[in-house]
Design a protein around this motif. Structure first.
Motif, PDB file in Angstrom:
ATOM      1  N   ILE A 139       0.843  -1.205   0.000  1.00  0.00           N
ATOM      2  CA  ILE A 139       0.000   0.000   0.000  1.00  0.00           C
ATOM      3  C   ILE A 139       0.873   1.248   0.000  1.00  0.00           C
ATOM      4  O   ILE A 139       0.618   2.213  -0.723  1.00  0.00           O
ATOM      5  CB  ILE A 139      -0.913   0.027   1.252  1.00  0.00           C
ATOM      6  N   ALA A 140       1.910   1.196   0.814  1.00  0.00           N
ATOM      7  CA  ALA A 140       2.784   2.361   0.938  1.00  0.00           C
ATOM      8  C   ALA A 140       3.401   2.716  -0.417  1.00  0.00           C
ATOM      9  O   ALA A 140       3.498   3.896  -0.779  1.00  0.00           O
ATOM     10  CB  ALA A 140       3.885   2.079   1.960  1.00  0.00           C
ATOM     11  N   GLY A 157      -6.881  15.296  -7.086  1.00  0.00           N
ATOM     12  CA  GLY A 157      -7.826  14.480  -6.307  1.00  0.00           C
ATOM     13  C   GLY A 157      -7.641  14.648  -4.822  1.00  0.00           C
ATOM     14  O   GLY A 157      -8.277  13.959  -4.016  1.00  0.00           O
ATOM     15  N   ASP A 159      -6.432  14.067  -1.458  1.00  0.00           N
ATOM     16  CA  ASP A 159      -5.651  13.238  -0.540  1.00  0.00           C
ATOM     17  C   ASP A 159      -5.016  12.035  -1.242  1.00  0.00           C
ATOM     18  O   ASP A 159      -5.706  11.202  -1.839  1.00  0.00           O
ATOM     19  CB  ASP A 159      -6.579  12.751   0.581  1.00  0.00           C
ATOM     20  N   LYS A 161      -3.641   9.399  -0.019  1.00  0.00           N
ATOM     21  CA  LYS A 161      -4.020   8.108   0.564  1.00  0.00           C
ATOM     22  C   LYS A 161      -5.371   7.659   0.022  1.00  0.00           C
ATOM     23  O   LYS A 161      -5.555   6.492  -0.350  1.00  0.00           O
ATOM     24  CB  LYS A 161      -4.066   8.200   2.098  1.00  0.00           C
ATOM     25  N   GLU A 162      -6.307   8.598  -0.037  1.00  0.00           N
ATOM     26  CA  GLU A 162      -7.621   8.238  -0.566  1.00  0.00           C
ATOM     27  C   GLU A 162      -7.535   7.757  -2.006  1.00  0.00           C
ATOM     28  O   GLU A 162      -8.137   6.760  -2.392  1.00  0.00           O
ATOM     29  CB  GLU A 162      -8.587   9.417  -0.450  1.00  0.00           C
ATOM     30  N   PHE A 165      -6.059   4.372  -2.164  1.00  0.00           N
ATOM     31  CA  PHE A 165      -7.004   3.342  -1.742  1.00  0.00           C
ATOM     32  C   PHE A 165      -8.063   3.048  -2.788  1.00  0.00           C
ATOM     33  O   PHE A 165      -8.487   1.912  -2.951  1.00  0.00           O
ATOM     34  CB  PHE A 165      -7.652   3.732  -0.401  1.00  0.00           C
ATOM     35  N   PHE A 166      -8.522   4.078  -3.503  1.00  0.00           N
ATOM     36  CA  PHE A 166      -9.579   3.712  -4.449  1.00  0.00           C
ATOM     37  C   PHE A 166      -9.005   3.036  -5.696  1.00  0.00           C
ATOM     38  O   PHE A 166      -9.672   2.235  -6.324  1.00  0.00           O
ATOM     39  CB  PHE A 166     -10.586   4.836  -4.715  1.00  0.00           C
ATOM     40  N   TRP A 168      -6.500   0.910  -5.502  1.00  0.00           N
ATOM     41  CA  TRP A 168      -6.354  -0.449  -4.998  1.00  0.00           C
ATOM     42  C   TRP A 168      -7.712  -1.156  -4.962  1.00  0.00           C
ATOM     43  O   TRP A 168      -7.876  -2.291  -5.398  1.00  0.00           O
ATOM     44  CB  TRP A 168      -5.695  -0.417  -3.618  1.00  0.00           C
ATOM     45  N   GLY A 204     -10.098  10.465 -15.009  1.00  0.00           N
ATOM     46  CA  GLY A 204     -10.761  11.164 -13.895  1.00  0.00           C
ATOM     47  C   GLY A 204      -9.799  11.835 -12.933  1.00  0.00           C
ATOM     48  O   GLY A 204     -10.158  12.818 -12.280  1.00  0.00           O
ATOM     49  N   ILE A 205      -8.589  11.304 -12.815  1.00  0.00           N
ATOM     50  CA  ILE A 205      -7.679  11.876 -11.813  1.00  0.00           C
ATOM     51  C   ILE A 205      -6.491  12.629 -12.431  1.00  0.00           C
ATOM     52  O   ILE A 205      -5.655  13.151 -11.704  1.00  0.00           O
ATOM     53  CB  ILE A 205      -7.109  10.781 -10.875  1.00  0.00           C
TER      54      ILE A 205
ATOM     55  N   LEU B 174     -13.601  -1.339  -2.469  1.00  0.00           N
ATOM     56  CA  LEU B 174     -13.451  -0.374  -1.366  1.00  0.00           C
ATOM     57  C   LEU B 174     -13.983  -0.966  -0.067  1.00  0.00           C
ATOM     58  O   LEU B 174     -13.362  -0.835   0.996  1.00  0.00           O
ATOM     59  CB  LEU B 174     -14.195   0.924  -1.701  1.00  0.00           C
ATOM     60  N   TRP B 186      -4.900   3.052   8.179  1.00  0.00           N
ATOM     61  CA  TRP B 186      -4.259   4.172   7.480  1.00  0.00           C
ATOM     62  C   TRP B 186      -5.032   5.479   7.647  1.00  0.00           C
ATOM     63  O   TRP B 186      -4.764   6.443   6.926  1.00  0.00           O
ATOM     64  CB  TRP B 186      -4.134   3.841   5.994  1.00  0.00           C
ATOM     65  N   THR B 193     -13.526   8.506   0.591  1.00  0.00           N
ATOM     66  CA  THR B 193     -12.803   7.838  -0.489  1.00  0.00           C
ATOM     67  C   THR B 193     -13.748   7.413  -1.609  1.00  0.00           C
ATOM     68  O   THR B 193     -13.454   7.595  -2.797  1.00  0.00           O
ATOM     69  CB  THR B 193     -12.069   6.593   0.045  1.00  0.00           C
ATOM     70  N   ALA B 200     -14.300  10.579  -9.705  1.00  0.00           N
ATOM     71  CA  ALA B 200     -13.258  10.356 -10.705  1.00  0.00           C
ATOM     72  C   ALA B 200     -13.772   9.472 -11.830  1.00  0.00           C
ATOM     73  O   ALA B 200     -13.587   9.768 -13.017  1.00  0.00           O
ATOM     74  CB  ALA B 200     -12.035   9.706 -10.048  1.00  0.00           C
ATOM     75  N   ARG B 203     -16.198  11.343 -14.010  1.00  0.00           N
ATOM     76  CA  ARG B 203     -15.482  12.199 -14.966  1.00  0.00           C
ATOM     77  C   ARG B 203     -14.918  11.341 -16.088  1.00  0.00           C
ATOM     78  O   ARG B 203     -14.990  11.717 -17.264  1.00  0.00           O
ATOM     79  CB  ARG B 203     -14.334  12.923 -14.252  1.00  0.00           C
ATOM     80  N   GLY B 204     -14.391  10.208 -15.728  1.00  0.00           N
ATOM     81  CA  GLY B 204     -13.744   9.347 -16.722  1.00  0.00           C
ATOM     82  C   GLY B 204     -14.708   8.744 -17.731  1.00  0.00           C
ATOM     83  O   GLY B 204     -14.314   8.434 -18.860  1.00  0.00           O
TER      84      GLY B 204
END
Lengths: 207, 207, 207, 207
Positions: A139-140, A157, A159, A161-162, A165-166, A168, A204-205, B174, B186, B193, B200, B203-204
């Motif tokens: 994750i890191a 976007g 954060d 981390k957020e 996570f999405f 992932w 999107g990002i 998620l 975390w 999230t 996102a 948008r995509g």
DNA sequence: GATGAATGAGATTTCATTCAT
DNA sequence: CATGAATGAAATCTCATTCAT
């Protein structure tokens, strides 16, 4: 002198043999349905021998998790070599995860129980710590890539981390669905779907 | 006269009581670890009584799945009322799923085993069929919304099934991650999230 | 080297021990009333051990039947050695059956359920076939002796199968009655009664 | 006044209904396999009702035995009317027994357990006594006929009890064998075989 | 009298783990 | 080191009997 070495090598081989069989079985059935006798039979050792290499059934399982995480982390690290662009780096990580699922699917199934059932599984603290660390490492790594992309202005976007996570979550979810047979039932292709998903997310990002 | 009615009501109540306890236990442990004796104790009935209401352990589990799918489908249907815009409709479905997880989390855990472990679970064909149907209904609803959006030119991305699957995958993933405790570890918020993820994605895929 | 042999011998001994206890219990109660726990206790092993030697309760029962039939067939074969005269041969068979009942009475009780309860007992087809064959062998032997006697003009009565069956029936019935305690209650002696019965029958069928 | 009578009649009818169903079931399966619930369902009463008419399962079984013995004794008594010759009388008794088996086969199966399993069956002393008495009555009747035949010089063979027992044994055994399916398997006819057997025996014991 | 839901002891069977060899 | 027979706790499920209505 050489005897000692050979012994050690043989011991490691036998340990791997046991893990191979266990992984194979965990792929086909739930962990709870796999019996020690089956593992012993498959590895061509006596039941008692399993307990010379592992403290108990749960430790075999946990070792599989650890191995899986090692492979995943290695795949990710390899994929990130020489990729400069954030989009490409994210895509590389995604592709690593899909490769992991495709080529090491038996590890995937085992790993998807991590965290879920672990409260109930009796593990040495040492092993549990190692698993948590390796799990966090993946994750890191993803979060770092996202953060760097944001700092470079290539990703928006908010954060990091957020966003990590999405990304992932998207992959995890697609594989989850595929693994349970829904994609086959609906004649949907995992590779194609995940490519499109990654593209959409990227659009999107992108900054 | 009223006696019969009361009896029937009491019977239904007791059935629910058993299901409530079973669901609660399935949330905390794997289905395979839940013992009939525990369910009986929790529901304050004798073990034999469980078998008056359900043929066997698997049927209890399957009934939980069915109930969960009923709730999910209802939530989705309610959320889609009066939403005209495709984006809004997709968002509504996503929110339904998250609501389902938040408010009926115990059902979620049970359902996440569907498909995975079912080959091993001995179910009456009738019940299995019902569960498959209800499971498909949720996917079909999502796919319909996507397809209508594409026809209206509000959504791009080619194949409606693929888009439907990656939307579902995103949410599933998620929740999967959240459920396993990674988000808490975390300090990442599920609601935030998922909102960002949906944005996102929207948008995509927006036409 | 000797270790392996001893192990094998011990294993066979333990198997016999289990069968001995089971037979003893089947003699005193109906098969349905005999509990696995009792067998284990009697044989001084753990319940689980029973399942190392036999697949399930029914297999223990069937093995008893098979052993009994083996003994019976052996007794009959031995008794027929060197007997030339039909009368003597028939008498020898009769005496074999009585000996079987007297010396291996516990087998007799088990066998008397064969055919009766077998529809309800879940047996491997292989074992069931073996039992049927051995059961038939005993009847076939008797019928052969009768037929040869008829061909030699020493026995009359028309159909050899019918004569064989009523000879068998006579013995079966006498033992049946004795086993249920009626002979003791009426102070009638089995040996004496069956000798007289055989004599009477012999007179009745002698050519 | 009539109400009381009708009640009594209805009660007796219901009792019979229960016994009819129980007998039917005991014919098809072993006593131990018949469940109280089945009897209740068949008799169209509640389970609890069974316990209003019988103390427990064993008492139902014992009552069936008693009824069977009553029928058998009646058949024997009827058959003996107007038969003067010993041979004819013995034949009449034999025929009664075969008729009993043919027409009241369900009773026969129940009766064949008498004595065998009774030590284990919890019965009121009163009922057990009645059954023993009725059982003895049938034997006594046979023995009387044999003894009278001996006194009349129509039968030889020494001890009347022994002769009575081997006659009974012959019939019992033939039915035993038939019931277990051996006669069908070997295409042997019960009626023909028993006629021949009786003839042979008669020749063997005629004075 | 009649009901039938509830009981709970007890049956069979499984399987992770141990330990004597 | 390796073995695998033995263990026995625990799981699921059955069914004669009871008892509140």
């Amino acid at each position: 002198m050489g005897v000692k070495e050979r012994r050690k090598r043989e011991k490691e081989q036998r340990r791997q043999q046991i893990l191979d069989v266990a992984r194979e079985l965990c792929m086909r059935k739930s962990y709870f349905e796999v019996r020690m006798e089956e593992i012993a039979e498959g590895a061509e050792v006596a039941i008692g021998t399993l307990y010379l290499y592992f403290q108990n059934k749960d430790e075999i399982y946990a070792t599989l998790c650890e191995e899986g995480l090692d492979i995943l982390n290695r795949l990710i690290e390899e994929a990130l070599q020489e990729k400069k662009d954030s989009q490409a780096r994210l895509e590389a990580i995604g592709r690593s995860y899909l490769t992991f699922y495709a080529e090491y699917g038996s590890y995937y199934d085992v790993l998807s129980f991590v965290g879920m059932g672990f409260k109930q599984i009796g593990l040495s603290r040492e092993l549990e710590t190692r698993i948590t660390q390796k799990s966090d490492a993946a994750i890191a790594r993803l979060e770092t890539v996202v953060r760097e992309g944001m700092e470079a202005g290539e990703i928006t976007g908010g954060d990091s981390k957020e966003v990590a996570f999405f990304l992932w979550g998207l992959l995890e979810g697609l594989i989850f669905i595929h693994r349970r047979g829904y994609m086959n039932a609906w004649s949907v292709d995992l590779a194609s779907t995940s490519t499109k998903a990654m593209d959409a997310i990227n659009r999107g990002i992108s900054g």
